[in-house]
Design a protein around this motif. Sequence first.
Motif: not given
Length: 248
Positions: A70-96
Motif C-alpha cells: 500500500i502507498d499512502l498519499i497525504f493532502y495537507p490542510g488549507g493554508f498549512v505548509y505540508p512539512e507540518a505533517y512530516s512527523p506523522l508521515c515519517y512514522k507511518i513510513s517507519e511502520n512499513g
Amino acid sequence: MKAKRVKILFSSLTLLVTLVVLCIWLFDYLNYKPEEIVKNYLVSNENVDVKIEREFIVFSPINSTNKTKIDLIFYPGGFVYPEAYSPLCYKISENGYRVFLAKMPLNLAVLKPNIAGEIVKEYNLKKVVLAGHSLGGAMAAKFAYDNPDKVTGLILLGAYPAKQNNLSNSNIKVLSLFGELDGLATVEKIEKYKELLPKDTKYFMILGGNHSNFGYYGFQKKDNPSKITKEEQQSIILEKILEFLDKL
C-alpha cells in the motif's frame, strides 16, 4: 510628455511593487508554518528514506517487511505548509508504508485536488490510500469520488466530503478520525456528513483532541484548546491509521 510618461510608469511600478508586497504579506499571514521539530523528520536515516521533490515529499521505508504494497498519499490542510505533517508521515513510513506528502499551490489543496493522479501515474502505484486533514481531506474525498478505480482507502482527519462528492455507495474503505473539541470540523459536522460516507466507515473520536493537533503548525484560528498534548493526539492518530492500513 516624456516627463508625464515617466511619472505614469513610476506610479504603475510603485503600485505593482505594493501589490506584490501585500500578496507576500497576506500569504505569510494566512499560512501556518511548521514547528521547529518538523526538521527532524525531513532527513533520511536507517529506517526511512526522505526524498524532497518539487511537488511532494516521499517517505520510503527501508528494509520494509510490509506485504500489503500500500502507498499512502497525504493532502495537507488549507493554508498549512505540508512539512507540518512530516512527523506523522515519517512514522507511518517507519511502520512499513511509503508515504507521499503533497505540496499544494498556495498551500490550498482545492487548487490541485488531482495531484494524487499525477503521483499514481509517475510511480505506477497499484494500491493507494488517500489521507487528508481538513480541506485536504475534503479534496482527497473529491479525488476518491472522481477516481474510485484508483483508490483503495480514504483517511479523513478532522474532515468530511463536500455534498457533491457523495461516497455513500462507494466500495472504498474509509476511516474518519476527529477531535472531540475540534472547533472547525466539529463533532456535529462529522455527524451531519456521515450520510456522504459508506455505511462501513470506521469512526473514532479522539477524546480531548482538537483540529490543530493533527499537524505540527501551532494553534489554528477558530479552533478550541485541546485537553491532551499534541504528542498524545498524534500517537492516537498514528495507532488508528496503522490499524486501518494493516487490515486493507
